[in-house]
Design a protein around this motif. Structure first.
Motif, short mmCIF file in Angstrom:
data_model
loop_
_atom_site.label_atom_id
_atom_site.label_comp_id
_atom_site.label_asym_id
_atom_site.label_seq_id
_atom_site.Cartn_x
_atom_site.Cartn_y
_atom_site.Cartn_z
N TYR A 96 0.80 -1.25 0.04
CA TYR A 96 0.12 0.06 -0.07
C TYR A 96 0.98 1.17 0.14
N THR A 97 2.00 1.25 -0.95
CA THR A 97 2.85 2.15 -0.81
C THR A 97 2.21 3.71 -1.54
N SER A 98 1.25 3.30 -2.61
CA SER A 98 0.71 4.23 -3.23
C SER A 98 -0.85 4.23 -3.12
N PRO A 99 -1.71 5.27 -3.25
CA PRO A 99 -3.19 5.05 -3.22
C PRO A 99 -3.58 4.26 -4.16
N LYS A 100 -2.91 4.06 -5.60
CA LYS A 100 -3.40 3.29 -6.44
C LYS A 100 -3.07 1.77 -6.24
N ALA A 102 -2.51 0.52 -3.27
CA ALA A 102 -3.63 0.21 -1.99
C ALA A 102 -4.90 -0.10 -2.52
N VAL A 103 -5.45 0.59 -3.31
CA VAL A 103 -6.81 0.25 -3.83
C VAL A 103 -6.73 -0.95 -4.62
N GLU A 104 -5.71 -1.17 -5.47
CA GLU A 104 -5.90 -2.57 -6.08
C GLU A 104 -5.65 -3.66 -5.33
N ASN A 105 -4.71 -3.45 -4.52
CA ASN A 105 -4.63 -4.72 -3.58
C ASN A 105 -5.70 -5.07 -2.63
N ALA A 106 -6.32 -3.88 -2.15
CA ALA A 106 -7.45 -3.93 -1.17
C ALA A 106 -8.67 -4.42 -1.89
N THR A 107 -8.70 -3.93 -3.21
CA THR A 107 -10.03 -4.32 -4.00
C THR A 107 -9.87 -5.87 -3.99
N ARG A 108 -8.55 -6.39 -4.58
CA ARG A 108 -8.44 -7.66 -4.54
C ARG A 108 -8.81 -8.56 -3.26
N ALA A 109 -8.47 -8.23 -2.00
CA ALA A 109 -8.86 -8.67 -0.68
C ALA A 109 -10.39 -8.79 -0.56
N TYR A 110 -11.08 -7.75 -0.99
CA TYR A 110 -12.72 -7.58 -0.96
C TYR A 110 -13.20 -8.67 -1.95
N ARG A 111 -12.36 -8.57 -3.22
CA ARG A 111 -13.36 -9.42 -4.22
C ARG A 111 -13.06 -10.88 -3.95
N GLU A 112 -11.59 -11.33 -3.48
CA GLU A 112 -11.47 -12.83 -3.22
C GLU A 112 -11.51 -13.46 -1.94
N THR A 113 -12.16 -12.65 -0.87
CA THR A 113 -12.29 -13.14 0.39
C THR A 113 -13.84 -12.35 0.96
N ASN A 114 -14.12 -12.82 2.01
CA ASN A 114 -15.06 -12.06 2.56
C ASN A 114 -14.82 -11.42 3.75
N ALA A 115 -13.47 -10.80 3.78
CA ALA A 115 -13.10 -10.00 4.86
C ALA A 115 -13.79 -8.57 4.81
N GLN A 116 -14.14 -8.28 5.82
CA GLN A 116 -14.81 -6.53 5.80
C GLN A 116 -14.18 -5.46 5.91
N ALA A 117 -12.95 -5.83 6.29
CA ALA A 117 -12.00 -4.31 6.25
C ALA A 117 -10.57 -4.92 6.10
N VAL A 118 -9.68 -4.07 5.93
CA VAL A 118 -8.17 -4.24 5.68
C VAL A 118 -7.49 -3.33 6.80
N LYS A 119 -6.37 -3.85 7.21
CA LYS A 119 -5.66 -3.14 8.31
C LYS A 119 -4.46 -2.39 7.39
N ILE A 120 -4.15 -1.49 7.67
CA ILE A 120 -2.53 -1.01 7.30
C ILE A 120 -2.10 -0.08 8.69
N GLU A 121 -0.70 -0.39 8.55
CA GLU A 121 0.22 0.64 9.48
C GLU A 121 0.52 1.88 9.34
N GLY A 122 0.65 2.71 10.11
CA GLY A 122 1.25 4.17 9.49
C GLY A 122 0.45 5.11 10.31
N GLY A 123 1.02 6.18 10.50
CA GLY A 123 0.31 7.58 11.07
C GLY A 123 -0.16 8.46 10.10
N LYS A 124 0.07 9.77 10.51
CA LYS A 124 -0.67 10.89 9.78
C LYS A 124 -0.05 10.79 8.41
N ILE A 129 -3.40 7.43 1.88
CA ILE A 129 -3.81 6.18 1.31
C ILE A 129 -5.08 5.71 2.11
N VAL A 130 -5.47 5.86 3.37
CA VAL A 130 -6.56 5.54 3.99
C VAL A 130 -7.88 6.25 3.37
#
Ligand code: KIV
Length: 270
Positions: A96-100, A102-124, A129-130
Protein backbone atom coordinates in the motif's frame (compact mmCIF):
# COMPACT_ATOMS: atom_id res chain seq x y z
CA UNK A 1 -17.74 -13.39 36.38
CA UNK A 2 -17.85 -10.77 33.62
CA UNK A 3 -21.10 -8.94 32.95
CA UNK A 4 -20.45 -9.68 29.23
CA UNK A 5 -20.26 -13.50 29.23
CA UNK A 6 -23.05 -13.97 26.70
CA UNK A 7 -21.97 -15.43 23.35
CA UNK A 8 -22.10 -13.21 20.30
CA UNK A 9 -25.11 -14.30 18.25
CA UNK A 10 -25.36 -11.73 15.49
CA UNK A 11 -22.94 -10.88 12.70
CA UNK A 12 -20.63 -8.13 13.91
CA UNK A 13 -20.57 -5.14 11.56
CA UNK A 14 -18.68 -1.87 11.40
CA UNK A 15 -21.59 -0.16 13.12
CA UNK A 16 -21.57 -2.74 15.96
CA UNK A 17 -17.93 -1.85 16.57
CA UNK A 18 -18.57 1.90 16.38
CA UNK A 19 -21.37 1.65 18.96
CA UNK A 20 -19.18 -0.25 21.43
CA UNK A 21 -16.91 2.71 22.17
CA UNK A 22 -17.58 3.85 25.71
CA UNK A 23 -20.08 1.02 26.26
CA UNK A 24 -18.40 -2.37 26.13
CA UNK A 25 -14.77 -3.44 25.61
CA UNK A 26 -14.09 -4.92 22.16
CA UNK A 27 -12.35 -8.31 21.95
CA UNK A 28 -10.19 -9.23 18.98
CA UNK A 29 -7.80 -12.12 18.35
CA UNK A 30 -5.80 -13.19 15.34
CA UNK A 31 -6.60 -16.34 13.37
CA UNK A 32 -4.97 -17.80 10.30
CA UNK A 33 -7.04 -20.86 9.42
CA UNK A 34 -10.56 -22.23 9.45
CA UNK A 35 -9.97 -24.66 12.33
CA UNK A 36 -9.16 -21.97 14.88
CA UNK A 37 -11.47 -19.37 13.35
CA UNK A 38 -14.33 -21.79 13.99
CA UNK A 39 -13.30 -22.12 17.64
CA UNK A 40 -13.27 -18.32 17.97
CA UNK A 41 -16.63 -17.84 16.19
CA UNK A 42 -19.18 -16.27 18.53
CA UNK A 43 -16.57 -15.64 21.23
CA UNK A 44 -14.93 -12.39 20.05
CA UNK A 45 -16.18 -9.43 18.07
CA UNK A 46 -13.27 -9.26 15.64
CA UNK A 47 -10.73 -11.55 14.03
CA UNK A 48 -7.55 -10.17 12.51
CA UNK A 49 -5.81 -12.26 9.88
CA UNK A 50 -2.52 -10.65 10.91
CA UNK A 51 0.71 -10.64 8.95
CA UNK A 52 2.12 -11.98 12.26
CA UNK A 53 1.37 -15.35 10.62
CA UNK A 54 4.63 -14.85 8.74
CA UNK A 55 6.43 -15.30 12.07
CA UNK A 56 4.24 -17.69 14.06
CA UNK A 57 3.21 -19.96 11.18
CA UNK A 58 5.91 -19.53 8.57
CA UNK A 59 8.78 -19.27 11.05
CA UNK A 60 10.19 -16.07 9.54
CA UNK A 61 12.03 -13.54 11.70
CA UNK A 62 9.67 -10.65 11.01
CA UNK A 63 6.47 -9.82 9.14
CA UNK A 64 8.07 -8.00 6.22
CA UNK A 65 8.08 -10.80 3.65
CA UNK A 66 4.37 -11.62 3.94
CA UNK A 67 2.60 -11.38 0.58
CA UNK A 68 -0.86 -10.46 -0.62
CA UNK A 69 -1.34 -14.02 -1.96
CA UNK A 70 -0.54 -15.43 1.46
CA UNK A 71 -2.92 -13.04 3.27
CA UNK A 72 -5.72 -13.82 0.82
CA UNK A 73 -5.23 -17.57 1.19
CA UNK A 74 -5.35 -17.40 5.00
CA UNK A 75 -8.26 -14.93 5.05
CA UNK A 76 -10.29 -17.25 2.82
CA UNK A 77 -9.66 -20.04 5.34
CA UNK A 78 -10.64 -17.83 8.30
CA UNK A 79 -13.82 -16.70 6.51
CA UNK A 80 -14.67 -20.37 5.88
CA UNK A 81 -14.37 -21.07 9.62
CA UNK A 82 -16.01 -18.03 11.26
CA UNK A 83 -19.33 -16.40 10.42
CA UNK A 84 -19.99 -13.94 13.20
CA UNK A 85 -16.85 -11.88 13.88
CA UNK A 86 -15.86 -8.88 11.81
CA UNK A 87 -12.88 -10.20 9.84
CA UNK A 88 -9.95 -7.94 8.96
CA UNK A 89 -7.21 -8.75 6.43
CA UNK A 90 -3.82 -7.28 7.34
CA UNK A 91 -2.23 -5.62 4.29
CA UNK A 92 1.41 -6.77 4.08
CA UNK A 93 4.47 -4.52 3.92
CA UNK A 94 4.91 -2.89 0.51
CA UNK A 95 1.35 -3.50 -0.71
CA UNK A 96 0.00 0.00 0.00
CA UNK A 97 2.84 2.35 -0.86
CA UNK A 98 0.69 4.45 -3.22
CA UNK A 99 -3.07 5.08 -3.29
CA UNK A 100 -3.34 3.19 -6.59
CA UNK A 101 -1.46 0.15 -5.32
CA UNK A 102 -3.40 0.19 -2.03
CA UNK A 103 -6.75 0.35 -3.80
CA UNK A 104 -5.77 -2.43 -6.23
CA UNK A 105 -4.57 -4.75 -3.47
CA UNK A 106 -7.42 -4.00 -1.06
CA UNK A 107 -9.96 -4.43 -3.88
CA UNK A 108 -8.43 -7.84 -4.48
CA UNK A 109 -8.83 -8.60 -0.76
CA UNK A 110 -12.54 -7.69 -0.97
CA UNK A 111 -13.13 -9.57 -4.22
CA UNK A 112 -11.29 -12.77 -3.27
CA UNK A 113 -12.24 -13.05 0.43
CA UNK A 114 -15.18 -12.14 2.66
CA UNK A 115 -13.08 -9.84 4.86
CA UNK A 116 -15.04 -6.77 5.93
CA UNK A 117 -12.00 -4.51 6.30
CA UNK A 118 -8.27 -4.24 5.75
CA UNK A 119 -5.63 -3.02 8.19
CA UNK A 120 -2.71 -0.79 7.35
CA UNK A 121 0.14 0.43 9.54
CA UNK A 122 1.14 4.08 9.68
CA UNK A 123 0.34 7.49 11.13
CA UNK A 124 -0.66 10.80 9.58
CA UNK A 125 1.78 10.25 6.68
CA UNK A 126 -0.47 7.40 5.55
CA UNK A 127 -3.76 9.31 5.89
CA UNK A 128 -3.86 9.89 2.11
CA UNK A 129 -3.75 6.11 1.56
CA UNK A 130 -6.61 5.59 4.02
CA UNK A 131 -8.62 8.28 2.21
CA UNK A 132 -8.09 6.55 -1.15
CA UNK A 133 -9.29 3.26 0.32
CA UNK A 134 -12.34 4.62 2.11
CA UNK A 135 -13.32 6.66 -0.97
CA UNK A 136 -13.34 3.34 -2.83
CA UNK A 137 -15.68 1.78 -0.24
CA UNK A 138 -13.01 -0.23 1.54
CA UNK A 139 -13.19 -0.14 5.35
CA UNK A 140 -9.85 0.44 7.05
CA UNK A 141 -8.54 -0.42 10.49
CA UNK A 142 -5.56 1.83 11.32
CA UNK A 143 -2.48 0.77 13.29
CA UNK A 144 -0.18 3.20 15.12
CA UNK A 145 2.43 3.11 17.89
CA UNK A 146 4.87 0.23 17.55
CA UNK A 147 4.44 -0.87 13.95
CA UNK A 148 6.11 -4.19 13.14
CA UNK A 149 6.32 -3.33 9.41
CA UNK A 150 8.56 -0.34 10.36
CA UNK A 151 10.97 -2.65 12.21
CA UNK A 152 13.97 -2.08 9.95
CA UNK A 153 13.45 1.63 9.29
CA UNK A 154 12.89 2.28 13.03
CA UNK A 155 15.93 0.18 14.03
CA UNK A 156 13.98 -2.32 16.14
CA UNK A 157 10.74 -2.69 18.07
CA UNK A 158 10.43 0.51 20.10
CA UNK A 159 7.82 1.32 22.75
CA UNK A 160 6.21 4.67 21.93
CA UNK A 161 4.63 7.47 23.96
CA UNK A 162 7.37 7.80 26.54
CA UNK A 163 7.29 11.61 26.67
CA UNK A 164 4.82 14.44 26.10
CA UNK A 165 6.18 15.17 22.64
CA UNK A 166 5.72 11.62 21.41
CA UNK A 167 2.27 11.38 23.00
CA UNK A 168 1.27 14.55 21.12
CA UNK A 169 2.63 13.05 17.86
CA UNK A 170 0.63 9.86 18.39
CA UNK A 171 -2.55 11.83 19.14
CA UNK A 172 -1.95 13.83 15.95
CA UNK A 173 -1.60 10.56 13.98
CA UNK A 174 -4.83 9.22 15.48
CA UNK A 175 -6.79 12.36 14.66
CA UNK A 176 -5.47 12.43 11.07
CA UNK A 177 -6.40 8.77 10.56
CA UNK A 178 -9.87 9.28 12.02
CA UNK A 179 -10.40 12.22 9.65
CA UNK A 180 -9.20 10.06 6.74
CA UNK A 181 -11.89 7.51 7.61
CA UNK A 182 -10.49 4.58 9.62
CA UNK A 183 -13.31 2.88 11.54
CA UNK A 184 -11.07 1.88 14.45
CA UNK A 185 -7.43 2.06 15.41
CA UNK A 186 -5.00 -0.58 16.68
CA UNK A 187 -2.62 1.04 19.17
CA UNK A 188 0.40 -1.17 19.73
CA UNK A 189 3.31 -0.98 22.17
CA UNK A 190 2.69 2.41 23.76
CA UNK A 191 2.75 3.63 27.35
CA UNK A 192 -0.66 3.53 29.02
CA UNK A 193 -0.77 7.34 29.29
CA UNK A 194 -0.36 7.64 25.52
CA UNK A 195 -3.07 5.05 24.81
CA UNK A 196 -5.43 6.94 27.13
CA UNK A 197 -4.72 10.29 25.44
CA UNK A 198 -5.32 8.73 21.98
CA UNK A 199 -8.53 7.01 23.10
CA UNK A 200 -9.90 10.26 24.54
CA UNK A 201 -8.90 12.32 21.49
CA UNK A 202 -10.89 10.36 18.89
CA UNK A 203 -14.48 9.21 18.57
CA UNK A 204 -13.68 5.85 16.93
CA UNK A 205 -12.65 2.81 19.03
CA UNK A 206 -9.02 2.09 19.89
CA UNK A 207 -7.90 -1.52 20.15
CA UNK A 208 -4.79 -1.97 22.25
CA UNK A 209 -1.99 -4.50 22.20
CA UNK A 210 0.71 -3.82 24.75
CA UNK A 211 -1.01 -0.49 25.41
CA UNK A 212 -2.52 -0.94 28.88
CA UNK A 213 -6.12 -0.99 29.94
CA UNK A 214 -7.48 2.37 28.76
CA UNK A 215 -8.19 1.48 25.14
CA UNK A 216 -11.69 0.59 23.91
CA UNK A 217 -10.67 -2.99 23.17
CA UNK A 218 -7.80 -5.46 23.18
CA UNK A 219 -6.19 -7.68 20.55
CA UNK A 220 -3.77 -10.58 21.06
CA UNK A 221 -2.07 -12.99 18.68
CA UNK A 222 -3.73 -16.36 19.34
CA UNK A 223 -0.54 -18.43 19.29
CA UNK A 224 0.94 -16.07 21.93
CA UNK A 225 -2.10 -15.96 24.22
CA UNK A 226 -2.50 -19.74 24.24
CA UNK A 227 1.19 -20.46 24.75
CA UNK A 228 1.98 -22.06 21.38
CA UNK A 229 4.62 -19.57 20.23
CA UNK A 230 7.72 -20.17 22.32
CA UNK A 231 10.34 -18.15 20.44
CA UNK A 232 9.72 -15.15 22.73
CA UNK A 233 7.00 -13.80 25.01
CA UNK A 234 6.55 -10.04 25.13
CA UNK A 235 5.67 -8.52 28.55
CA UNK A 236 2.12 -7.66 27.44
CA UNK A 237 1.18 -11.25 26.53
CA UNK A 238 -0.91 -13.08 29.08
CA UNK A 239 -0.92 -16.82 28.38
CA UNK A 240 -4.42 -18.20 28.94
CA UNK A 241 -3.21 -21.76 28.43
CA UNK A 242 0.08 -23.60 28.00
CA UNK A 243 -0.62 -24.84 24.48
CA UNK A 244 2.90 -25.98 23.53
CA UNK A 245 3.24 -28.00 26.75
CA UNK A 246 -0.18 -29.62 26.22
CA UNK A 247 0.69 -30.59 22.63
CA UNK A 248 4.00 -32.08 23.71
CA UNK A 249 2.30 -34.02 26.49
CA UNK A 250 -0.28 -35.42 24.05
CA UNK A 251 2.36 -36.25 21.47
CA UNK A 252 4.53 -38.06 24.02
CA UNK A 253 1.55 -40.15 25.14
CA UNK A 254 0.79 -41.04 21.50
CA UNK A 255 4.41 -41.91 20.75
CA UNK A 256 4.67 -44.10 23.86
CA UNK A 257 1.44 -45.94 23.04
CA UNK A 258 2.49 -46.58 19.43
CA UNK A 259 5.91 -47.78 20.54
CA UNK A 260 4.52 -50.19 23.16
CA UNK A 261 1.58 -51.21 20.90
CA UNK A 262 -1.19 -50.08 23.28
CA UNK A 263 -2.54 -47.85 20.48
CA UNK A 264 -4.65 -48.68 18.57
CA UNK A 265 -6.47 -50.90 21.03
CA UNK A 266 -9.67 -52.82 20.08
CA UNK A 267 -11.70 -49.65 20.75
CA UNK A 268 -9.98 -47.92 17.81
CA UNK A 269 -9.91 -50.88 15.46
CA UNK A 270 -12.46 -51.92 12.78
O1 KIV B 1 -0.17 -8.98 12.53
C1 KIV B 1 -0.74 -8.92 13.63
O2 KIV B 1 -1.06 -9.94 14.25
C2 KIV B 1 -1.02 -7.59 14.17
C3 KIV B 1 -1.48 -7.52 15.59
C4 KIV B 1 -0.30 -7.66 16.47
C5 KIV B 1 -2.24 -6.27 15.87
O3 KIV B 1 -0.87 -6.62 13.50
Amino acid sequence: MSMYTAKIEKKVTLSTIAKMKGNEPITMVTAYDALFAKLFDGEVEMILVGDSLNMSFLGKEDTLSATMDQMIYHTQAVCNGANLPLIVLDMPFGTYTSPKMAVENATRAYRETNAQAVKIEGGKERAYIVEALTQNSIAVLGHIGLMPQFLRSDGGYKIRGKDAEDIAALVEDAIALEKAGVFALVVEGVKEEAAKAITQAISIPTIGIGAGNSTDGQVLVWSDMFGFFETFKPKFVKQYMDGAKQIRKGLEAYRDEVKDRTFPSDEYTY
